[in-house]
Write a protein that holds these residues in place. Structure first.
Motif, PDB file in Angstrom:
ATOM      1  N   GLU A   5       0.803  -1.206   0.000  1.00  5.88           N
ATOM      2  CA  GLU A   5       0.000   0.000   0.000  1.00  5.88           C
ATOM      3  C   GLU A   5       0.845   1.270   0.000  1.00  5.88           C
ATOM      4  N   VAL A   6       2.142   1.132  -0.052  1.00  4.99           N
ATOM      5  CA  VAL A   6       2.993   2.321  -0.172  1.00  4.99           C
ATOM      6  C   VAL A   6       2.599   3.047  -1.456  1.00  4.99           C
ATOM      7  N   PRO A   7       2.293   4.351  -1.389  1.00  2.03           N
ATOM      8  CA  PRO A   7       1.698   5.044  -2.541  1.00  2.03           C
ATOM      9  C   PRO A   7       2.703   5.487  -3.598  1.00  2.03           C
ATOM     10  N   PHE A   8       3.704   4.676  -3.870  1.00  2.00           N
ATOM     11  CA  PHE A   8       4.687   5.025  -4.883  1.00  2.00           C
ATOM     12  C   PHE A   8       4.911   3.815  -5.790  1.00  2.00           C
ATOM     13  N   ASP A   9       5.330   4.083  -6.999  1.00  5.70           N
ATOM     14  CA  ASP A   9       5.648   3.015  -7.940  1.00  5.70           C
ATOM     15  C   ASP A   9       7.108   2.629  -7.746  1.00  5.70           C
ATOM     16  N   LEU A  10       7.352   1.673  -6.841  1.00 15.99           N
ATOM     17  CA  LEU A  10       8.702   1.245  -6.515  1.00 15.99           C
ATOM     18  C   LEU A  10       8.950  -0.155  -7.049  1.00 15.99           C
ATOM     19  N   VAL A  11      10.214  -0.484  -7.263  1.00 14.03           N
ATOM     20  CA  VAL A  11      10.600  -1.827  -7.698  1.00 14.03           C
ATOM     21  C   VAL A  11      10.697  -2.696  -6.452  1.00 14.03           C
ATOM     22  N   GLY A  12       9.729  -3.576  -6.274  1.00 16.13           N
ATOM     23  CA  GLY A  12       9.623  -4.327  -5.038  1.00 16.13           C
ATOM     24  C   GLY A  12      10.832  -5.170  -4.703  1.00 16.13           C
ATOM     25  N   VAL A  13      11.484  -5.731  -5.733  1.00 12.37           N
ATOM     26  CA  VAL A  13      12.610  -6.624  -5.455  1.00 12.37           C
ATOM     27  C   VAL A  13      13.783  -5.885  -4.826  1.00 12.37           C
ATOM     28  N   LYS A  14      13.821  -4.558  -4.981  1.00 13.06           N
ATOM     29  CA  LYS A  14      14.922  -3.798  -4.384  1.00 13.06           C
ATOM     30  C   LYS A  14      14.766  -3.665  -2.876  1.00 13.06           C
ATOM     31  N   LEU A  15      13.585  -4.026  -2.369  1.00 13.70           N
ATOM     32  CA  LEU A  15      13.319  -3.913  -0.943  1.00 13.70           C
ATOM     33  C   LEU A  15      13.417  -5.257  -0.228  1.00 13.70           C
ATOM     34  N   ALA A  16      13.881  -6.281  -0.944  1.00  4.48           N
ATOM     35  CA  ALA A  16      13.993  -7.614  -0.352  1.00  4.48           C
ATOM     36  C   ALA A  16      15.458  -7.935  -0.084  1.00  4.48           C
ATOM     37  N   ALA A  17      15.740  -8.377   1.144  1.00  5.79           N
ATOM     38  CA  ALA A  17      17.109  -8.796   1.461  1.00  5.79           C
ATOM     39  C   ALA A  17      17.449 -10.033   0.650  1.00  5.79           C
TER      40      ALA A  17
END
Length: 756
Positions: A5-17
């Motif tokens: 639900e973060v209101p930005f278009d982010l690349v999700g895989v960059k937030l995974a360890a």
């Protein structure tokens, strides 16, 4: 709120360890030291291939604290994007307040007075300690990003840490932090593998060496993990056992030759071509590789390379997106540039086309730039510039616009108009005037993103806002723009509000009301919140001037509500909503509400100048009028003086001239006290104020603001005097107290904030 639900278009895989590969070797003693450290900041600094990410991943497995992870790349070299990823990473561990995301949304946020304090406040208020990892920090070179990171360190609460991995020492105040004992450092000596660790790495790669060969290889590579792994791959590919591995070394001077002759020469030609040609991609999937190579079955090839541990890193659990290990990708690109430089534009052009077809427009811009496709990327940037501006990502827009020289901008005047508009809105009038001049001199007939036949109505809208030749010419410019703009043009709401403002300054109240009302309707339909805010605020002031206080209150409240709803509270045009709100509140005998609105307007004064003179002068005169009504002569005098300086540069401002003259007489005759000293800060002093809360020394602040160190010092002394304090930390406390800086979001005074 979940991460999704973060209101930005982010690349999700960059937030995974990342998960450490089976068989990877990391230094147990270094991991132990990191687990035991209680310092707020940690660095892991070494050249490529030393296992920095592996070390951090192993640390995350060994440490009981949760880890918030961000894998950085060159597209994060924008302070807004950088802070969004940090906020999202923290949010994945523990929900952060909605105000954090609001501060990172829209174009109006100030990095120092709003965005950094909000993110820092969330970091400092965590209920349980965490480790925030920023991997590949070397990919981020923008000083604003690194300054923001340094500021965040001041918020880290007991038990939490920020850890960064980088190929070189980042441009952070490391020396000062070392002196204060707040940084834990891991370097090359801590990451070199000893003989036993090298043996484990080679065995995991399927290679066993005799003791002498192992000792020799470990010595020659100096324990460099990537060098050892390259040697293992070359042995797998048929190279002779390195009983005497003379010539192989971890030194960068020899690495490329070793890579080319000992590894690539032993792989099948088709596989070598795949590796080299796809090295132009920072991230890849089967479809993108197929397009670049003009082939099929690339997804199968990627899966095979990943299974064989050929330096291919999966980026998602579906096995769709991958990247090369940074060192490996760098070597592949070097080999491609050396051997087949002429094919690089072709490969990037194919990647651009695939990204356009798959709605990855920002990636297409990057590939198009690498391919030298100036026409194509000019059109893409034209379509994206205002969108990114409204999203707050001005540093990305600035980087893209810097690719175009003045001759290019005469060919693509849409970019010049957009650049000028942005600079006018953000307090850079000289730059805005230069870009306006480039657009005015253009003769291009390249189609525009809104369907306009020529650039003329765009330029006319810009001139109507900047008013270089006064309000009467601005009215003519706005008329021309509205006559030529298509009904669906994104510039039409702005042209309406600008014509309405011009009519108002020429005392054509009925026409002004019609245009401003139409601007509200068009702005709401087109999602142009800032236009609606301006139009409602102008209508509120018109109604107040006519004594229609009921309508004035309704319009002012509508403008203020939209400011809060849209998150545009720190946007320059919102200043008009604040002064309209203050004027209504004062009429309704709510002086404290009036002062609160005035304070919000004061915080925006650094963005107001002669770039948008009608806005700046109106806000200045309304501030002067309200401070006089509150018997605060000091602020009224300061603000009127600055406002009249703008009138000297833009003298043909219609009814504002007489308004200023009337207020000048009232200020001169005022017998009220010079109270509210904080509100006597000049625009320049308000611009400096948030920087006083950072780690930056005066010379560094001077370089960020493009002024001299002496100017910073004299302005700081003036700030201290007006706030009744004697130090930077006291100035911040006082500024928070009076509302000139966000309350409750600055860290407690620490010895990390210098005094000079």
């Amino acid at each position: 709120m979940a991460v999704a639900e973060v209101p930005f278009d982010l690349v999700g895989v960059k937030l995974a360890a990342p998960s450490a590969r089976p068989g990877t070797v990391a230094k147990a003693d270094a991991i132990g030291r990191l687990c035991a450290s209680t310092l707020p900041f940690a660095t892991v600094v070494a050249p490529a291939g030393y296992g920095k990410t592996t070390l951090l991943a192993k640390w995350a497995e060994a440490d009981p604290r949760p880890f918030a992870w961000v894998a950085l790349d060159g597209r994060d070299d924008d302070a807004v994007v950088f802070l969004r990823y940090i906020a999202a990473a923290i949010h994945g561990v523990e929900p952060v307040p909605a105000e954090v995301f609001e501060a990172l949304s829209g174009p109006g946020g100030s990095t120092w007075s709003n965005r950094v304090p909000r993110v820092g406040s969330a970091l400092g208020a965590l209920e349980r300690p965490l480790v925030l990892v920023l991997d590949d920090l070397h990919a981020v070179a923008n000083p604003s990003c690194l300054d923001a990171l340094a500021a965040l360190v001041e918020y880290v609460s007991a038990g939490s840490q920020i850890a960064v991995a980088s190929r070189e020492d980042p441009a952070l105040p490391l020396a000062r932090w070392r002196a204060h004992g707040v940084v834990h450092e891991i370097g090359v000596p801590d990451l070199r593998l000893d003989e036993q660790e090298a043996k484990l790495l080679l065995e995991a790669a399927g290679v066993e060496l005799e003791a002498d060969a192992l000792a020799g290889l470990t010595e020659q590579t100096e324990g460099w993990p990537a060098g050892l792994y390259l040697a293992a791959l070359s042995l797998q590919a048929g190279a002779p056992s390195p009983a005497s591995p003379a010539g192989f070394t971890g030194d960068d001077r020899f690495l490329s030759d070793y890579f080319r002759f000992e590894l690539l020469s032993r792989l099948p030609p088709a596989e070598v071509e795949f590796l080299k040609y796809t090295s132009v991609l920072d991230r890849m999937c089967g479809g993108l590789c197929d397009a670049v190579l003009e082939t099929t079955r690339s997804a199968h090839t990627l899966e095979s390379l990943e299974r064989r541990n050929c330096f291919v890193v999966p980026l998602d659990r579906r096995g769709e997106w991958y990247r090369y290990h940074h060192l490996f990708g760098q070597l592949l690109r070097t080999e491609l540039e050396r051997g087949e430089p002429d094919i690089l534009p072709k490969l990037n052009r194919r990647a651009m086309a695939w990204c356009i077809a798959n709605d990855l427009t920002e990636a297409a811009v990057v590939f198009g730039h690498a391919a030298g496709e100036t026409d194509a990327i000019a059109g893409l940037v034209d379509g994206l510039a205002l969108t990114l501006h409204y999203d707050g990502r001005m540093e990305t827009v600035e980087e893209w616009l810097a690719w175009f020289g003045e001759d290019d901008l005469r060919r693509y005047p849409a970019l010049a108009v957009e650049a000028a508009w942005v600079r006018a809105l953000t307090g850079r009038p000289a730059d805005a005037e230069r870009w306006l001049g480039l657009a005015e001199g253009a003769t291009s007939t390249i189609p525009l993103s809104d369907g306009s036949a020529t650039i003329e109505p765009w330029v006319a809208t810009l001139r109507a806002g900047m008013m270089p030749d006064g309000v009467e010419q601005a009215l003519a410019d706005a008329d021309l723009a509205l006559h030529q703009l298509s009904p669906d043009s994104g510039w039409r709401p702005a042209a309406l509000v600008l014509r309405g403002a011009a009519h108002a300054l020429l005392s054509a109240t009925d026409r002004a009301t019609d245009d401003l009302t139409a601007a509200v309707t068009a702005g709401l339909a087109g999602g142009a919140a800032e236009v609606v805010i301006l139009a409602q605020a102008e209508l509120a002031l018109l109604a107040a001037n006519q004594g229609a206080w009921g309508e004035a209150g309704q319009r002012a409240r509508a403008a203020q509500a939209l400011v809060e709803e849209s998150g545009l509270g720190d946007y320059s045009t919102s200043a008009l909503a604040y002064v309209a709100t203050a004027r209504v509140a004062l009429h309704e005998a709510r002086p404290e509400d009036a002062r609160a609105a005035l304070t919000r307007a004061h915080r925006l004064r650094p963005l107001l100048d002669h770039g948008l003179p009608w806005l700046t002068i109106q806000v200045g005169l309304e501030l002067t009028r309200t401070h006089l009504a509150l018997a605060e002569a000091g602020p009224a005098r300061t603000i009127l003086t600055e406002t009249e300086r703008v009138l000297e540069v833009r003298p043909h401002m219609g009814s504002l001239i007489e308004d200023a003259r009337e207020l000048r007489d009232r200020v001169a005759a005022s017998s009220g006290s010079d109270g509210a000293w904080a509100m006597t800060l000049t625009g320049a002093e308000l611009r400096l104020l948030p920087f006083l809360a950072t780690h930056l020394m005066f010379p560094e602040i001077a370089s960020r603001l493009f002024i001299s160190r002496n100017t910073v010092k004299s302005e700081a002394v003036s700030i201290y005097r007006k706030l009744g304090v004697s130090s930077r930390s006291e100035a911040i406390e006082r500024a928070v107290e009076v509302g000139l800086l966000e309350s409750s979001v600055y860290p407690q005074a620490t010895n990390l904030i210098p005094e000079g």
